[in-house]
Design a protein around this motif. Structure first.
Motif, PDB file in Angstrom:
ATOM      1  N   ASP A 144       0.863  -1.177   0.000  1.00 22.18           N
ATOM      2  CA  ASP A 144       0.000   0.000   0.000  1.00 22.18           C
ATOM      3  C   ASP A 144       0.900   1.227   0.000  1.00 22.18           C
ATOM      4  O   ASP A 144       2.011   1.181   0.535  1.00 22.18           O
ATOM      5  CB  ASP A 144      -0.905   0.042   1.233  1.00 22.18           C
ATOM      6  CG  ASP A 144      -2.251  -0.622   1.005  1.00 22.18           C
ATOM      7  OD1 ASP A 144      -2.813  -0.470  -0.098  1.00 22.18           O
ATOM      8  OD2 ASP A 144      -2.752  -1.304   1.925  1.00 22.18           O
ATOM      9  N   SER A 178      -4.071   9.550   3.246  1.00 20.54           N
ATOM     10  CA  SER A 178      -5.332   8.950   3.689  1.00 20.54           C
ATOM     11  C   SER A 178      -5.137   7.725   4.566  1.00 20.54           C
ATOM     12  O   SER A 178      -6.002   7.390   5.374  1.00 20.54           O
ATOM     13  CB  SER A 178      -6.199   8.581   2.478  1.00 20.54           C
ATOM     14  OG  SER A 178      -6.608   9.724   1.779  1.00 20.54           O
ATOM     15  N   ILE A 179      -3.979   7.054   4.408  1.00 18.32           N
ATOM     16  CA  ILE A 179      -3.754   5.850   5.205  1.00 18.32           C
ATOM     17  C   ILE A 179      -3.586   6.191   6.679  1.00 18.32           C
ATOM     18  O   ILE A 179      -3.819   5.365   7.564  1.00 18.32           O
ATOM     19  CB  ILE A 179      -2.547   5.047   4.678  1.00 18.32           C
ATOM     20  CG1 ILE A 179      -2.648   3.581   5.107  1.00 18.32           C
ATOM     21  CG2 ILE A 179      -1.212   5.639   5.156  1.00 18.32           C
ATOM     22  CD1 ILE A 179      -1.627   2.676   4.455  1.00 18.32           C
ATOM     23  N   ASP A 184     -13.895  -2.846   3.270  1.00 11.70           N
ATOM     24  CA  ASP A 184     -13.176  -1.924   4.139  1.00 11.70           C
ATOM     25  C   ASP A 184     -13.506  -0.525   3.616  1.00 11.70           C
ATOM     26  O   ASP A 184     -12.939  -0.059   2.629  1.00 11.70           O
ATOM     27  CB  ASP A 184     -11.675  -2.213   4.054  1.00 11.70           C
ATOM     28  CG  ASP A 184     -10.820  -1.290   4.906  1.00 11.70           C
ATOM     29  OD1 ASP A 184     -11.309  -0.207   5.293  1.00 11.70           O
ATOM     30  OD2 ASP A 184      -9.659  -1.629   5.181  1.00 11.70           O
ATOM     31  N   HIS A 193     -13.084   2.650   4.560  1.00  9.51           N
ATOM     32  CA  HIS A 193     -12.119   3.741   4.474  1.00  9.51           C
ATOM     33  C   HIS A 193     -11.099   3.501   3.369  1.00  9.51           C
ATOM     34  O   HIS A 193     -10.903   4.356   2.495  1.00  9.51           O
ATOM     35  CB  HIS A 193     -11.413   3.924   5.806  1.00  9.51           C
ATOM     36  CG  HIS A 193     -10.385   5.020   5.801  1.00  9.51           C
ATOM     37  ND1 HIS A 193     -10.731   6.348   5.686  1.00  9.51           N
ATOM     38  CD2 HIS A 193      -9.023   4.982   5.846  1.00  9.51           C
ATOM     39  CE1 HIS A 193      -9.633   7.088   5.687  1.00  9.51           C
ATOM     40  NE2 HIS A 193      -8.581   6.290   5.770  1.00  9.51           N
ATOM     41  N   ASN A 194     -10.453   2.355   3.387  1.00 11.12           N
ATOM     42  CA  ASN A 194      -9.438   2.036   2.384  1.00 11.12           C
ATOM     43  C   ASN A 194     -10.032   2.032   0.976  1.00 11.12           C
ATOM     44  O   ASN A 194      -9.544   2.725   0.074  1.00 11.12           O
ATOM     45  CB  ASN A 194      -8.824   0.687   2.724  1.00 11.12           C
ATOM     46  CG  ASN A 194      -7.718   0.233   1.773  1.00 11.12           C
ATOM     47  OD1 ASN A 194      -7.164  -0.842   1.952  1.00 11.12           O
ATOM     48  ND2 ASN A 194      -7.385   1.005   0.768  1.00 11.12           N
ATOM     49  N   LYS A 195     -11.097   1.297   0.788  1.00  3.65           N
ATOM     50  CA  LYS A 195     -11.653   1.082  -0.547  1.00  3.65           C
ATOM     51  C   LYS A 195     -12.635   2.169  -0.988  1.00  3.65           C
ATOM     52  O   LYS A 195     -13.159   2.107  -2.100  1.00  3.65           O
ATOM     53  CB  LYS A 195     -12.336  -0.287  -0.602  1.00  3.65           C
ATOM     54  CG  LYS A 195     -11.403  -1.462  -0.286  1.00  3.65           C
ATOM     55  CD  LYS A 195     -10.255  -1.554  -1.267  1.00  3.65           C
ATOM     56  CE  LYS A 195      -9.337  -2.723  -0.976  1.00  3.65           C
ATOM     57  NZ  LYS A 195      -8.210  -2.829  -1.941  1.00  3.65           N
ATOM     58  N   SER A 224     -11.018   3.693  -4.199  1.00  2.00           N
ATOM     59  CA  SER A 224     -10.139   3.688  -3.025  1.00  2.00           C
ATOM     60  C   SER A 224      -9.557   5.061  -2.684  1.00  2.00           C
ATOM     61  O   SER A 224      -9.144   5.812  -3.556  1.00  2.00           O
ATOM     62  CB  SER A 224      -8.986   2.722  -3.243  1.00  2.00           C
ATOM     63  OG  SER A 224      -9.463   1.421  -3.499  1.00  2.00           O
ATOM     64  N   GLU A 261      -4.525   2.929  -2.422  1.00  2.00           N
ATOM     65  CA  GLU A 261      -4.526   1.605  -3.049  1.00  2.00           C
ATOM     66  C   GLU A 261      -3.169   1.331  -3.659  1.00  2.00           C
ATOM     67  O   GLU A 261      -2.630   2.172  -4.377  1.00  2.00           O
ATOM     68  CB  GLU A 261      -5.595   1.557  -4.145  1.00  2.00           C
ATOM     69  CG  GLU A 261      -5.776   0.213  -4.801  1.00  2.00           C
ATOM     70  CD  GLU A 261      -6.525  -0.768  -3.905  1.00  2.00           C
ATOM     71  OE1 GLU A 261      -6.093  -1.940  -3.831  1.00  2.00           O
ATOM     72  OE2 GLU A 261      -7.527  -0.368  -3.284  1.00  2.00           O
TER      73      GLU A 261
END
Length: 376
Positions: free
Chosen positions: A120, A125-126, A207, A209-211, A282, A285
Protein backbone atom coordinates in the motif's frame (compact mmCIF):
# COMPACT_ATOMS: atom_id res chain seq x y z
CA UNK A 1 20.59 -16.05 -7.26
CA UNK A 2 18.72 -16.76 -4.03
CA UNK A 3 15.72 -14.70 -2.95
CA UNK A 4 13.72 -15.17 0.24
CA UNK A 5 10.26 -13.66 0.58
CA UNK A 6 8.75 -13.21 4.03
CA UNK A 7 5.00 -13.25 4.64
CA UNK A 8 4.01 -14.96 7.90
CA UNK A 9 0.46 -15.79 6.79
CA UNK A 10 1.38 -17.31 3.41
CA UNK A 11 -0.27 -20.77 3.24
CA UNK A 12 2.33 -23.38 4.13
CA UNK A 13 1.30 -25.78 1.38
CA UNK A 14 0.53 -23.29 -1.35
CA UNK A 15 -3.25 -23.65 -1.13
CA UNK A 16 -5.94 -21.08 -0.33
CA UNK A 17 -4.23 -18.31 -2.27
CA UNK A 18 -7.20 -15.96 -2.29
CA UNK A 19 -6.29 -12.51 -0.95
CA UNK A 20 -4.40 -9.91 -2.92
CA UNK A 21 -1.11 -10.08 -1.06
CA UNK A 22 -0.72 -13.87 -1.25
CA UNK A 23 -1.73 -13.78 -4.94
CA UNK A 24 0.90 -11.12 -5.56
CA UNK A 25 3.65 -13.05 -3.78
CA UNK A 26 2.70 -16.30 -5.49
CA UNK A 27 2.81 -14.58 -8.88
CA UNK A 28 6.13 -12.83 -8.34
CA UNK A 29 7.72 -15.96 -6.85
CA UNK A 30 6.52 -18.05 -9.79
CA UNK A 31 7.83 -15.49 -12.26
CA UNK A 32 11.23 -15.31 -10.58
CA UNK A 33 11.48 -19.10 -10.46
CA UNK A 34 10.79 -19.25 -14.20
CA UNK A 35 13.98 -17.19 -14.69
CA UNK A 36 16.10 -19.66 -12.74
CA UNK A 37 16.00 -17.89 -9.37
CA UNK A 38 15.90 -20.01 -6.22
CA UNK A 39 12.91 -18.53 -4.41
CA UNK A 40 11.98 -19.48 -0.86
CA UNK A 41 8.87 -18.12 0.81
CA UNK A 42 9.24 -17.89 4.59
CA UNK A 43 6.03 -18.24 6.57
CA UNK A 44 4.88 -19.22 10.05
CA UNK A 45 2.41 -21.77 11.35
CA UNK A 46 1.62 -24.47 13.86
CA UNK A 47 4.41 -26.79 12.71
CA UNK A 48 7.60 -26.83 10.67
CA UNK A 49 7.11 -27.85 7.07
CA UNK A 50 8.69 -27.76 3.62
CA UNK A 51 6.75 -27.64 0.36
CA UNK A 52 7.71 -27.19 -3.28
CA UNK A 53 5.12 -25.52 -5.47
CA UNK A 54 4.34 -26.65 -8.99
CA UNK A 55 5.64 -23.31 -10.29
CA UNK A 56 9.14 -23.83 -8.91
CA UNK A 57 9.41 -21.92 -5.62
CA UNK A 58 9.57 -23.53 -2.19
CA UNK A 59 7.77 -22.68 1.05
CA UNK A 60 9.47 -23.09 4.40
CA UNK A 61 7.12 -22.81 7.37
CA UNK A 62 8.46 -22.26 10.90
CA UNK A 63 6.49 -23.32 13.95
CA UNK A 64 5.32 -20.96 16.67
CA UNK A 65 6.54 -22.12 20.06
CA UNK A 66 4.32 -20.04 22.32
CA UNK A 67 1.17 -17.94 22.46
CA UNK A 68 2.96 -14.62 22.04
CA UNK A 69 3.92 -15.41 18.43
CA UNK A 70 2.29 -12.18 17.17
CA UNK A 71 5.15 -10.26 18.71
CA UNK A 72 8.14 -12.50 18.04
CA UNK A 73 9.90 -14.37 15.26
CA UNK A 74 9.96 -18.19 15.60
CA UNK A 75 13.27 -19.47 16.92
CA UNK A 76 13.62 -21.76 13.91
CA UNK A 77 13.37 -18.81 11.54
CA UNK A 78 15.92 -16.84 13.56
CA UNK A 79 18.33 -19.75 13.30
CA UNK A 80 17.63 -20.18 9.59
CA UNK A 81 18.47 -16.55 8.84
CA UNK A 82 21.62 -16.67 10.95
CA UNK A 83 22.98 -19.95 9.58
CA UNK A 84 21.39 -20.82 6.25
CA UNK A 85 21.06 -17.58 4.30
CA UNK A 86 24.14 -16.56 2.37
CA UNK A 87 24.40 -14.28 -0.66
CA UNK A 88 20.64 -13.83 -0.56
CA UNK A 89 18.11 -11.03 -0.54
CA UNK A 90 15.01 -10.96 1.69
CA UNK A 91 11.80 -9.23 0.63
CA UNK A 92 9.72 -8.37 3.68
CA UNK A 93 6.02 -7.86 2.95
CA UNK A 94 3.53 -5.77 4.89
CA UNK A 95 2.75 -2.28 6.14
CA UNK A 96 2.52 -1.17 9.79
CA UNK A 97 3.36 -4.74 10.79
CA UNK A 98 5.56 -5.27 13.82
CA UNK A 99 6.99 -8.60 12.64
CA UNK A 100 8.38 -6.86 9.57
CA UNK A 101 10.41 -4.67 11.87
CA UNK A 102 11.59 -7.65 13.94
CA UNK A 103 12.74 -9.50 10.84
CA UNK A 104 14.53 -6.41 9.55
CA UNK A 105 16.56 -6.31 12.79
CA UNK A 106 17.62 -9.92 12.17
CA UNK A 107 18.65 -9.01 8.63
CA UNK A 108 20.73 -6.09 9.91
CA UNK A 109 22.35 -8.27 12.54
CA UNK A 110 23.34 -10.84 9.92
CA UNK A 111 24.24 -8.25 7.23
CA UNK A 112 21.54 -9.62 4.93
CA UNK A 113 20.14 -7.05 2.49
CA UNK A 114 16.38 -6.56 2.68
CA UNK A 115 13.65 -4.90 0.68
CA UNK A 116 10.38 -3.68 2.18
CA UNK A 117 7.28 -4.31 0.07
CA UNK A 118 4.42 -2.49 1.83
CA UNK A 119 1.80 -3.25 -0.89
CA UNK A 120 0.00 0.00 0.00
CA UNK A 121 1.25 3.56 -0.53
CA UNK A 122 2.01 5.80 2.43
CA UNK A 123 -0.65 8.15 1.12
CA UNK A 124 -1.96 10.75 3.58
CA UNK A 125 -5.33 8.95 3.69
CA UNK A 126 -3.75 5.85 5.20
CA UNK A 127 -2.99 7.86 8.33
CA UNK A 128 -6.51 9.24 8.74
CA UNK A 129 -7.98 6.13 10.35
CA UNK A 130 -6.57 5.48 13.86
CA UNK A 131 -4.30 8.45 13.26
CA UNK A 132 -2.84 8.67 16.78
CA UNK A 133 -1.77 5.01 16.70
CA UNK A 134 -0.38 5.10 13.17
CA UNK A 135 1.61 8.30 13.59
CA UNK A 136 3.10 7.01 16.84
CA UNK A 137 4.04 3.73 15.17
CA UNK A 138 5.40 5.63 12.16
CA UNK A 139 7.86 7.70 14.16
CA UNK A 140 8.90 4.92 16.55
CA UNK A 141 9.18 1.97 14.16
CA UNK A 142 7.94 2.19 10.55
CA UNK A 143 10.09 5.10 9.42
CA UNK A 144 13.27 3.45 10.72
CA UNK A 145 12.30 0.18 9.03
CA UNK A 146 12.01 1.94 5.69
CA UNK A 147 15.06 4.16 6.04
CA UNK A 148 17.35 1.22 6.80
CA UNK A 149 16.08 -0.98 3.97
CA UNK A 150 18.20 -1.47 0.87
CA UNK A 151 15.15 -0.60 -1.23
CA UNK A 152 11.40 -0.17 -1.04
CA UNK A 153 9.36 -2.15 -3.54
CA UNK A 154 6.36 -0.10 -4.69
CA UNK A 155 3.57 -1.15 -7.01
CA UNK A 156 3.58 2.22 -8.75
CA UNK A 157 6.62 4.51 -8.88
CA UNK A 158 4.31 7.46 -8.19
CA UNK A 159 3.95 6.12 -4.64
CA UNK A 160 7.59 7.01 -3.96
CA UNK A 161 6.59 10.67 -3.69
CA UNK A 162 4.63 9.95 -0.52
CA UNK A 163 7.77 8.45 1.01
CA UNK A 164 9.82 11.47 -0.01
CA UNK A 165 7.30 13.76 1.68
CA UNK A 166 7.73 11.71 4.86
CA UNK A 167 11.52 12.17 4.65
CA UNK A 168 12.21 8.60 3.55
CA UNK A 169 14.73 8.66 0.69
CA UNK A 170 15.44 4.95 0.36
CA UNK A 171 15.62 3.90 -3.34
CA UNK A 172 12.27 2.77 -4.72
CA UNK A 173 11.81 -0.18 -7.10
CA UNK A 174 8.61 -0.31 -9.16
CA UNK A 175 7.23 -3.84 -9.37
CA UNK A 176 3.55 -3.86 -10.41
CA UNK A 177 1.20 -6.77 -9.98
CA UNK A 178 0.64 -9.18 -12.82
CA UNK A 179 -1.30 -12.24 -13.87
CA UNK A 180 -0.70 -15.85 -14.73
CA UNK A 181 -1.81 -17.11 -18.16
CA UNK A 182 -3.76 -19.81 -16.28
CA UNK A 183 -6.08 -17.07 -14.97
CA UNK A 184 -7.09 -15.87 -18.44
CA UNK A 185 -10.27 -17.11 -20.08
CA UNK A 186 -10.57 -17.21 -23.85
CA UNK A 187 -11.80 -14.08 -25.55
CA UNK A 188 -14.58 -16.08 -27.21
CA UNK A 189 -16.09 -16.85 -23.81
CA UNK A 190 -16.67 -13.17 -23.02
CA UNK A 191 -19.86 -11.23 -23.71
CA UNK A 192 -21.22 -7.73 -23.20
CA UNK A 193 -24.81 -6.64 -22.60
CA UNK A 194 -26.51 -3.95 -24.66
CA UNK A 195 -29.90 -3.98 -22.92
CA UNK A 196 -31.17 -4.22 -19.37
CA UNK A 197 -30.18 -2.48 -16.16
CA UNK A 198 -26.37 -2.08 -15.99
CA UNK A 199 -24.66 -3.93 -13.14
CA UNK A 200 -21.77 -2.27 -11.29
CA UNK A 201 -19.39 -4.31 -9.14
CA UNK A 202 -16.87 -3.75 -6.40
CA UNK A 203 -14.95 -6.94 -5.60
CA UNK A 204 -12.60 -7.02 -2.62
CA UNK A 205 -12.58 -6.68 1.13
CA UNK A 206 -15.39 -4.57 2.56
CA UNK A 207 -13.18 -1.92 4.14
CA UNK A 208 -15.01 1.38 3.75
CA UNK A 209 -12.12 3.74 4.47
CA UNK A 210 -9.44 2.04 2.38
CA UNK A 211 -11.65 1.08 -0.55
CA UNK A 212 -13.76 4.25 -0.51
CA UNK A 213 -17.00 2.28 -0.41
CA UNK A 214 -18.80 5.01 1.52
CA UNK A 215 -17.86 7.51 -1.21
CA UNK A 216 -18.94 5.05 -3.90
CA UNK A 217 -22.40 4.57 -2.34
CA UNK A 218 -22.91 8.33 -1.98
CA UNK A 219 -21.88 8.87 -5.62
CA UNK A 220 -24.09 6.00 -6.78
CA UNK A 221 -27.10 7.68 -5.13
CA UNK A 222 -26.50 10.72 -7.32
CA UNK A 223 -25.99 8.58 -10.43
CA UNK A 224 -29.44 7.04 -9.92
CA UNK A 225 -30.99 10.47 -10.31
CA UNK A 226 -29.83 10.35 -13.94
CA UNK A 227 -29.49 6.68 -14.97
CA UNK A 228 -30.90 3.46 -13.52
CA UNK A 229 -28.32 0.86 -12.43
CA UNK A 230 -27.53 -1.65 -9.70
CA UNK A 231 -24.44 -1.78 -7.49
CA UNK A 232 -23.04 -5.03 -6.11
CA UNK A 233 -20.43 -5.10 -3.34
CA UNK A 234 -18.83 -8.51 -2.93
CA UNK A 235 -16.12 -9.66 -0.55
CA UNK A 236 -15.22 -10.52 3.04
CA UNK A 237 -16.54 -8.13 5.68
CA UNK A 238 -13.79 -6.16 7.44
CA UNK A 239 -16.28 -4.69 9.89
CA UNK A 240 -17.98 -2.10 7.67
CA UNK A 241 -20.74 -4.03 5.93
CA UNK A 242 -23.55 -3.10 8.35
CA UNK A 243 -22.48 0.55 8.35
CA UNK A 244 -22.59 0.65 4.56
CA UNK A 245 -25.98 -1.07 4.50
CA UNK A 246 -27.31 1.58 6.89
CA UNK A 247 -25.91 4.31 4.67
CA UNK A 248 -27.65 2.85 1.62
CA UNK A 249 -30.90 2.66 3.62
CA UNK A 250 -30.54 6.29 4.72
CA UNK A 251 -30.16 7.28 1.06
CA UNK A 252 -33.23 5.18 0.15
CA UNK A 253 -31.25 3.10 -2.37
CA UNK A 254 -30.95 -0.18 -0.45
CA UNK A 255 -32.98 -1.97 -3.14
CA UNK A 256 -30.32 -0.86 -5.64
CA UNK A 257 -27.28 -1.92 -3.59
CA UNK A 258 -26.60 -5.61 -2.92
CA UNK A 259 -23.95 -7.07 -0.63
CA UNK A 260 -22.71 -10.45 -1.85
CA UNK A 261 -20.76 -13.03 0.15
CA UNK A 262 -17.26 -13.87 -1.12
CA UNK A 263 -17.00 -16.83 -3.49
CA UNK A 264 -13.63 -18.57 -3.30
CA UNK A 265 -14.73 -21.42 -5.57
CA UNK A 266 -14.90 -19.22 -8.65
CA UNK A 267 -12.06 -17.22 -10.19
CA UNK A 268 -12.23 -13.47 -9.72
CA UNK A 269 -12.12 -12.79 -13.46
CA UNK A 270 -15.10 -15.11 -14.09
CA UNK A 271 -17.07 -13.41 -11.29
CA UNK A 272 -16.30 -9.96 -12.70
CA UNK A 273 -17.29 -11.08 -16.22
CA UNK A 274 -20.88 -11.41 -15.01
CA UNK A 275 -21.07 -7.63 -14.45
CA UNK A 276 -20.73 -4.57 -16.66
CA UNK A 277 -18.58 -1.98 -14.84
CA UNK A 278 -15.88 -2.62 -12.26
CA UNK A 279 -15.63 0.11 -9.60
CA UNK A 280 -12.62 0.96 -7.45
CA UNK A 281 -13.04 4.18 -5.46
CA UNK A 282 -10.14 3.69 -3.03
CA UNK A 283 -8.78 6.51 -0.89
CA UNK A 284 -5.43 4.69 -1.05
CA UNK A 285 -4.53 1.61 -3.05
CA UNK A 286 -1.32 -0.19 -3.94
CA UNK A 287 -2.41 -1.65 -7.25
CA UNK A 288 -5.66 -3.70 -7.20
CA UNK A 289 -5.41 -7.20 -8.57
CA UNK A 290 -9.19 -7.26 -8.85
CA UNK A 291 -9.03 -4.33 -11.27
CA UNK A 292 -6.41 -6.19 -13.32
CA UNK A 293 -8.69 -9.23 -13.35
CA UNK A 294 -11.48 -6.95 -14.56
CA UNK A 295 -9.28 -5.87 -17.47
CA UNK A 296 -8.62 -9.50 -18.31
CA UNK A 297 -12.38 -10.12 -18.21
CA UNK A 298 -12.85 -7.37 -20.78
CA UNK A 299 -14.83 -5.10 -18.47
CA UNK A 300 -14.82 -1.32 -18.43
CA UNK A 301 -13.46 0.19 -15.23
CA UNK A 302 -13.79 3.19 -12.98
CA UNK A 303 -10.66 3.43 -10.82
CA UNK A 304 -9.25 5.84 -8.29
CA UNK A 305 -6.27 7.86 -9.47
CA UNK A 306 -4.24 6.72 -6.43
CA UNK A 307 -4.30 3.06 -7.51
CA UNK A 308 -1.22 1.64 -9.20
CA UNK A 309 -3.34 0.22 -12.00
CA UNK A 310 -4.73 3.66 -12.92
CA UNK A 311 -1.90 4.23 -15.42
CA UNK A 312 -2.75 1.02 -17.28
CA UNK A 313 -6.47 1.79 -17.38
CA UNK A 314 -5.74 5.23 -18.76
CA UNK A 315 -3.13 4.05 -21.26
CA UNK A 316 -5.37 1.32 -22.66
CA UNK A 317 -8.55 3.40 -22.75
CA UNK A 318 -10.60 0.71 -21.00
CA UNK A 319 -12.09 2.99 -18.38
CA UNK A 320 -12.06 6.23 -16.46
CA UNK A 321 -9.66 7.40 -13.76
CA UNK A 322 -11.26 9.51 -11.03
CA UNK A 323 -10.45 11.29 -7.82
CA UNK A 324 -11.77 9.52 -4.71
CA UNK A 325 -14.59 11.99 -4.11
CA UNK A 326 -18.33 11.92 -4.74
CA UNK A 327 -18.44 14.41 -7.64
CA UNK A 328 -15.61 12.82 -9.63
CA UNK A 329 -16.96 9.29 -9.16
CA UNK A 330 -20.50 10.38 -10.08
CA UNK A 331 -19.31 12.07 -13.28
CA UNK A 332 -17.10 9.10 -14.18
CA UNK A 333 -19.89 6.57 -13.72
CA UNK A 334 -22.38 8.60 -15.74
CA UNK A 335 -19.86 8.93 -18.56
CA UNK A 336 -19.26 5.16 -18.58
CA UNK A 337 -22.97 4.35 -18.39
CA UNK A 338 -23.65 6.61 -21.36
CA UNK A 339 -20.92 4.85 -23.36
CA UNK A 340 -22.59 1.44 -23.36
CA UNK A 341 -22.24 0.99 -27.11
CA UNK A 342 -18.44 1.18 -26.64
CA UNK A 343 -18.09 -1.26 -23.73
CA UNK A 344 -16.98 -4.19 -25.83
CA UNK A 345 -14.38 -2.20 -27.73
CA UNK A 346 -13.07 -0.57 -24.54
CA UNK A 347 -13.03 -3.86 -22.66
CA UNK A 348 -11.07 -5.64 -25.36
CA UNK A 349 -8.53 -2.80 -25.49
CA UNK A 350 -7.95 -3.17 -21.76
CA UNK A 351 -7.70 -6.94 -21.96
CA UNK A 352 -5.17 -6.88 -24.80
CA UNK A 353 -3.12 -4.18 -23.11
CA UNK A 354 -2.95 -6.21 -19.88
CA UNK A 355 -1.99 -9.35 -21.78
CA UNK A 356 0.89 -7.49 -23.41
CA UNK A 357 2.24 -5.55 -20.43
CA UNK A 358 1.36 -7.31 -17.16
CA UNK A 359 2.45 -10.94 -17.35
CA UNK A 360 4.31 -12.06 -14.24
CA UNK A 361 7.24 -13.38 -16.26
CA UNK A 362 7.92 -9.92 -17.67
CA UNK A 363 7.48 -8.23 -14.30
CA UNK A 364 9.76 -10.73 -12.58
CA UNK A 365 12.46 -10.26 -15.21
CA UNK A 366 12.50 -6.52 -14.63
CA UNK A 367 12.43 -6.97 -10.84
CA UNK A 368 15.35 -9.37 -11.04
CA UNK A 369 17.54 -6.77 -12.73
CA UNK A 370 16.86 -4.42 -9.84
CA UNK A 371 17.50 -7.10 -7.21
CA UNK A 372 20.88 -7.97 -8.70
CA UNK A 373 22.15 -4.47 -7.96
CA UNK A 374 21.45 -4.98 -4.24
CA UNK A 375 23.60 -8.09 -3.78
CA UNK A 376 27.30 -7.35 -3.96
Amino acid sequence: MNIHIYLPQFPAFGDKITDGMTKSIHGLSSGLASHGVQVTILCEGKEDSFFKSNTGYVIKCFAHKNKSHKFEIPSGLKQYIAQEINNSLIIINGIFYFKSYLLSRLCKKNTTPYIIAPHDPYHPSIFNKNAHLKWTYWYLIEKRLLQQANAIQVLDIRHAKWLERLNVHTPAIETPNGFSPDDVHSESSLSWTEVGIPKLLFLGRIDAHNKGLDILIDAFKEVLETIDAKLFIQGPDWGDKSKLQKRAAQLSILEKVSFVEPNYNQSSSSIIAEYDIFCLASRFEGFSLAALEAMLAGRVLLVSEVAGIAHYVQASGCGIVVKPDVLSIKEGLIKLLKSRSNWQEMGLRGRRYALEHLQWNQIARNALENYKTLIK
